[in-house]
Design a protein around this motif. Structure first.
Motif, PDB file in Angstrom:
ATOM      1  N   TRP A   3      -5.102   6.907   4.319  1.00 47.81           N
ATOM      2  CA  TRP A   3      -5.707   5.596   4.617  1.00 47.81           C
ATOM      3  C   TRP A   3      -5.997   5.504   6.106  1.00 47.81           C
ATOM      4  CZ3 TRP A   3      -3.013   0.148   4.371  1.00 47.81           C
ATOM      5  CH2 TRP A   3      -4.015  -0.832   4.353  1.00 47.81           C
TER       6      TRP A   3
ATOM      7  N   VAL B  99       0.632   5.341   0.404  1.00 44.08           N
ATOM      8  CA  VAL B  99      -0.065   6.601   0.651  1.00 44.08           C
ATOM      9  C   VAL B  99       0.685   7.657  -0.161  1.00 44.08           C
ATOM     10  CG1 VAL B  99      -0.737   8.291   2.374  1.00 44.08           C
ATOM     11  CG2 VAL B  99      -0.789   5.861   2.946  1.00 44.08           C
TER      12      VAL B  99
ATOM     13  N   HIS C 230       0.851  -1.188   0.000  1.00 44.92           N
ATOM     14  CA  HIS C 230       0.000   0.000   0.000  1.00 44.92           C
ATOM     15  C   HIS C 230       0.884   1.234   0.000  1.00 44.92           C
ATOM     16  CE1 HIS C 230      -3.755  -2.201   1.099  1.00 44.92           C
ATOM     17  NE2 HIS C 230      -2.885  -3.037   1.659  1.00 44.92           N
TER      18      HIS C 230
ATOM     19  N   HIS D 134      -3.330   5.102  -2.197  1.00 50.54           N
ATOM     20  CA  HIS D 134      -4.260   5.820  -1.325  1.00 50.54           C
ATOM     21  C   HIS D 134      -3.842   7.286  -1.253  1.00 50.54           C
ATOM     22  CE1 HIS D 134      -5.478   1.884   0.506  1.00 50.54           C
ATOM     23  NE2 HIS D 134      -4.206   1.594   0.301  1.00 50.54           N
TER      24      HIS D 134
END
Length: 215
Positions: free
Chosen positions: A126, A103, A101, A123
């Motif tokens: 998040w 950001v 993931h 993202h």
């Protein structure tokens, strides 16, 4: 070093990362892959292998902790498409079972389809309670229901010894409402923190993380 933040057990690692036990998550910030190449193109002699060292370090942590997810708090790549993007693609194939993931940070300027191809979930921020993952801190957004984890400024702290000796070291910086992680990348800038009276500061000293101030 193990600490508790908002009721969660976090392990602060000397590799400048956090392992969040409950979520089986490895959290890092500011790898800046490709920054060395960016400088080399400008004629500045920076070792090209720095990017590979960053990936090797991350690989060692993944092997050691076997996380289910890796969370990057912005600035994975330093600029637009470069050779390090392809290096990531090859490196990423070692961990098909792990969710990555990102950001999005101010240097993450690739088109979204590139992140999809690289198998990175993108993202803007998040919320993963009790933490809200962001890249850049906006203190005016301090929330009661979430604690901010962020990167961006590459925090350092000055420690002083006897006879006026001092050293400036990367650090983790925790306040009542947010925490700032040190940059994971080996070729980044630094920002000297002047700790607030109630802050907890943990400096990276070689292969240790030591408490500088706060309980």
């Amino acid at each position: 070093m193990r600490i508790v933040c908002r009721g969660e057990s976090l392990i602060l690692l000397s590799e400048k990362a956090i392992y969040w036990e409950k979520q089986s998550a490895l959290i890092v910030a500011d790898l800046h892959l490709g920054k060395a190449m960016h400088f080399r193109k400008s004629g500045i002699a920076v070792p090209a292998e720095l990017n590979q060292e960053n990936l090797r370090q991350l690989q060692k942590l993944i092997v050691r902790y076997a996380p289910q997810r890796v969370i990057i708090l912005g600035d994975l790549f330093h600029s637009d498409f470069n050779h390090q993007v392809e290096d990531w693609m090859l490196w990423r194939k070692q961990f098909p079972h792990i969710a990555f993931h990102l950001v999005k940070g101010n240097h993450d300027v690739l088109a979204e389809e590139h992140y999809q191809r690289l198998q990175i979930q993108l993202h803007q921020e998040w919320l993963l309670p009790p933490f809200r993952m962001v890249h850049t801190l906006d203190e005016s957004r301090a929330l009661h229901d979430a604690y901010f984890l962020c990167g961006h400024i590459h925090p350092f702290v000055r420690i002083k010894g006897r006879a006026r000796q001092s050293a400036v070291l990367p650090c983790f910086y925790f306040t009542d409402t947010y925490a700032i992680l040190p940059a994971f990348g080996k070729f980044t800038g630094r920002y000297l923190i002047h700790p607030a009276a109630d802050a907890r500061v943990f400096a990276v000293l070689g292969d240790e993380v030591v408490c500088i101030s706060g309980a």
